[in-house]
Structure formats: structure tokens, C-alpha cells
Design a protein around this motif. Sequence first.
Motif, PDB file in Angstrom:
ATOM      1  N   ARG A 278       0.849  -1.205   0.000  1.00  0.00           N
ATOM      2  CA  ARG A 278       0.000   0.000   0.000  1.00  0.00           C
ATOM      3  C   ARG A 278       0.872   1.237   0.000  1.00  0.00           C
ATOM      4  O   ARG A 278       1.793   1.370   0.810  1.00  0.00           O
ATOM      5  CB  ARG A 278      -0.906   0.001   1.231  1.00  0.00           C
ATOM      6  N   CYS A 283      -3.074   6.572  -0.533  1.00  0.00           N
ATOM      7  CA  CYS A 283      -4.287   6.074   0.120  1.00  0.00           C
ATOM      8  C   CYS A 283      -5.115   7.225   0.690  1.00  0.00           C
ATOM      9  O   CYS A 283      -4.606   8.068   1.428  1.00  0.00           O
ATOM     10  CB  CYS A 283      -3.915   5.094   1.232  1.00  0.00           C
ATOM     11  N   CYS A 289     -11.557  -0.731  -1.228  1.00  0.00           N
ATOM     12  CA  CYS A 289     -10.831  -2.010  -1.210  1.00  0.00           C
ATOM     13  C   CYS A 289     -11.461  -2.975  -0.218  1.00  0.00           C
ATOM     14  O   CYS A 289     -11.642  -4.168  -0.505  1.00  0.00           O
ATOM     15  CB  CYS A 289      -9.364  -1.779  -0.872  1.00  0.00           C
ATOM     16  N   PHE A 320      -5.976   1.734   8.117  1.00  0.00           N
ATOM     17  CA  PHE A 320      -6.013   0.623   7.154  1.00  0.00           C
ATOM     18  C   PHE A 320      -5.363  -0.586   7.806  1.00  0.00           C
ATOM     19  O   PHE A 320      -4.223  -0.504   8.285  1.00  0.00           O
ATOM     20  CB  PHE A 320      -5.259   0.996   5.873  1.00  0.00           C
ATOM     21  N   CYS A 403      -9.527   0.044  -5.956  1.00  0.00           N
ATOM     22  CA  CYS A 403      -8.955   1.279  -5.412  1.00  0.00           C
ATOM     23  C   CYS A 403      -8.907   2.386  -6.465  1.00  0.00           C
ATOM     24  O   CYS A 403      -8.199   2.274  -7.473  1.00  0.00           O
ATOM     25  CB  CYS A 403      -7.547   1.015  -4.884  1.00  0.00           C
ATOM     26  N   ALA A 407      -3.601   2.905  -5.000  1.00  0.00           N
ATOM     27  CA  ALA A 407      -2.720   2.889  -3.844  1.00  0.00           C
ATOM     28  C   ALA A 407      -2.243   1.479  -3.494  1.00  0.00           C
ATOM     29  O   ALA A 407      -1.344   1.312  -2.652  1.00  0.00           O
ATOM     30  CB  ALA A 407      -3.423   3.507  -2.635  1.00  0.00           C
TER      31      ALA A 407
END
Length: 411
Positions: A278, A283, A289, A320, A403, A407
Motif C-alpha cells: 500500500r 491512500c 478495497c 487501514f 482502489c 494505492a
Amino acid sequence: MIVFNEDGCIKCGACEGTCPTSAIDVTPNAIIHCDTCGEEPKCADACPQGALKVEMFEIAEGIEQARLVFNSVLCDQCGKCEEVCPQETLKVTGEKLKEVEGFCVMCQKCVDICPVDVIGIPGVVEPAEYELDLKGKGPVYIKDCVGCGTCVEPCPVNAITLDEVGSPVTVSDDCIRCGLCSQTCPWNAIYIAEKVPVKRTKEIESFTFDSAKCIGCNTCVEACPGDFISANSATLTVAIPSVCAACGLCVKLCPVDALEINVEWGEGAPVDAEGIGRDVEKCDFIGACANKCPTEAIRVVTKTGMLCPALEEVGGEPSFTSCIRCGACASMCSNDALKVEQYELTIDGESVTRDRISFNPSKCDQCGDCIEACPYDMLHKSDNPKLPIAGFCTLCGQCMEACPEDALCYK
């Protein structure tokens, strides 16, 4: 012919360091060495000057084996031996009297120095057999720990404790199953999620002994797990090796600080270093996602405080979290419903293999052992009869497709 039982090798590099002709190369993944091509060396056949020759050598009473001999005077450094060497150990160095290196002379120094006796000569000295059965050992398995403490510092979450030098380490519930301890351990004493690790590279920068401080107690001699250190009774001192496993146990136990070792370690490879990466800068915590993942292996808290994929208002900072495929869940599954499998991917045009988690719902009894083992709290029970346990990553790639910021990517 020298043979290696790589299953029991601790990758200490002592054999490589003691080989007078540089015929051994210990890598994190394998031991590359001159095997004299099954006693028919291709380098000797290819040498137009006869600088490399095969000689039958009586290695034990009544037992002869082929070895290579080198005549520096005849060598013109043409490189033909290097070209035909199947193991790629032969190298033309250009050094006087040592124009070529990488061939085995059957000196047996590697056999003598190996601390775990996994190097041998068929019919003369058989290499030690090691049967490593990690099945059913769980997420963290400690076996014959010598208490050197080398694994303590690399742990990123301080989950490893060494209460007393020489006593086994303990691993707390804070362990995130990254595997760095297992990759670092000089004696193959710790295993994470039932995996045999790829060892970190290491190089002894310096290993010094101050004879003026030594009191002749032989604590280091008795403590060395590999018998690398020998006592010198005539002077009441010891002799330290030029190469060893570099665990530093002798240094830690020496009562007068007469020993000092400095080791340069190569980079470790945490279990999440390969798989799905990632880009933190890209992000935006949208949660697409997590919503797309078919096994709920991603958990995102959006900037508005929404938890995805549960779609619940939780507040807090954006975050995340994902399954890193450490395999802790599979190591605890007694029914083999969860397994770690090799999956082939193409990254930047190159075919590579990565670990993925596979799941067979017909074998799952929802005991919950896998849920307790997961260091990231990703595993959870589901109301979906086709997916009674969710939260594991299969490397399907659907998260990357979803995504909008690009990202996520395979790494």
C-alpha cells in the motif's frame, strides 16, 4: 565428494569461511558448493593447459575419492573452467598463485568445523539427519533455544524477552508473526507460523579477545553451542574462531568482558514485505478495497469515521488494516481448513511466487482457534455458510482493482 544436509543447516557460514579455495557459498536460500561434478569435474576436462586435474585421494583407509588439484604455473587464466562450472563456484581471480578458486580439494575442513554436523562425505562421515516436523507446533515454536538473545533486538514490537542469558527466550501475545526473530536466530531455535525461514545475511566485522583480561575460567568454551571456542591450557586463555554462528553468547557470559563481537546484519524480510503493498501517500481511506474484498481481509476506517466493510460508524482516526498472510491461522487449524499455499504472480513482467491463504469451508468446524491466533484481529466468524470464517487474504487482487487511487499493488 562433500555433501550437505541443508535441512539442518543453520547458515552460520563457518564452512564458507574455512574453505581454503572458496568452493562454498552459503546464501540465505541455499548452499552452493563444488561437488566435483560427481567425480567427473567438467572444469578439469575443459582446461586446455592441464592446470586443473583430477586426482584420486585416499580419504580414509581403503576409500578413495576424486579431488581437484591446481597448478598455478600452467594456468593462463583463459576462463574456460569458469564457463563450464555447473555450480558457478569456479572463478578466475587473476591473483598470483591463486589464479583460479572455487574447486574442492577434499581437505575436509568444512566437515570438521560444522557445528551441527550436517556436512559429510558419503561412506566416510555421513551428515547428520534432521527431521523437522513443524505441523501442529502453532504460531510460535521454540526448540532448543540456547538463550543468546540475538532475536530480542530485531523484534519490532518488543514481544521477545530473555530473562537470563543462557535460558530460553519467551514470546508474548504481542507477537505480530512478522518472522524477523526466526530469520535472525543463529541456531534455528524459533519458528513462526510453521515456516522454515530464509535467514538474514550476516558478516562478522570483528571478533576480538583480550588475553590480558582472561582469567582462564573457560565459561565461553563451555557455553559455545557450536564448540567453536577452544581452551588453551598452557596459557590459561582461549582460542576464538575466525568464523562462527555469531550468536554472541560467549560475549554475554564472559565474566571479565574479555570478548567482543561486532556483527553486520543484512535486512530482514517481514512476512508483509511480499504480497500486497500500500502506498501510504496515495491512500485516501475511501474503503473501496475493504468493501470489494470477497473474504473481508481488509478493514478501513474512513475519514468520516465509517468502518468498512461493516459500514458502521466508529469514529476515530482513518486507518487501514489487512491480513498479511503470516500463516498463524493456518498453523492453529487442526482440520486443515486454512492453509498457506504458494501462488504464482507476475510482477513487472517477472514470474514470482507468494504465500496466500486458502480456505476449505467443508473442513471448518468454527472452533475459533484461528481467530485467537490472528495477530491483527482480522479473522472472524461469518453468517455466510459458504464463508464461515472470514478475514484471510487469498491474493485475488480485487482490492487493487477497486482502489480509485491506485494505492495498492502486488510486491
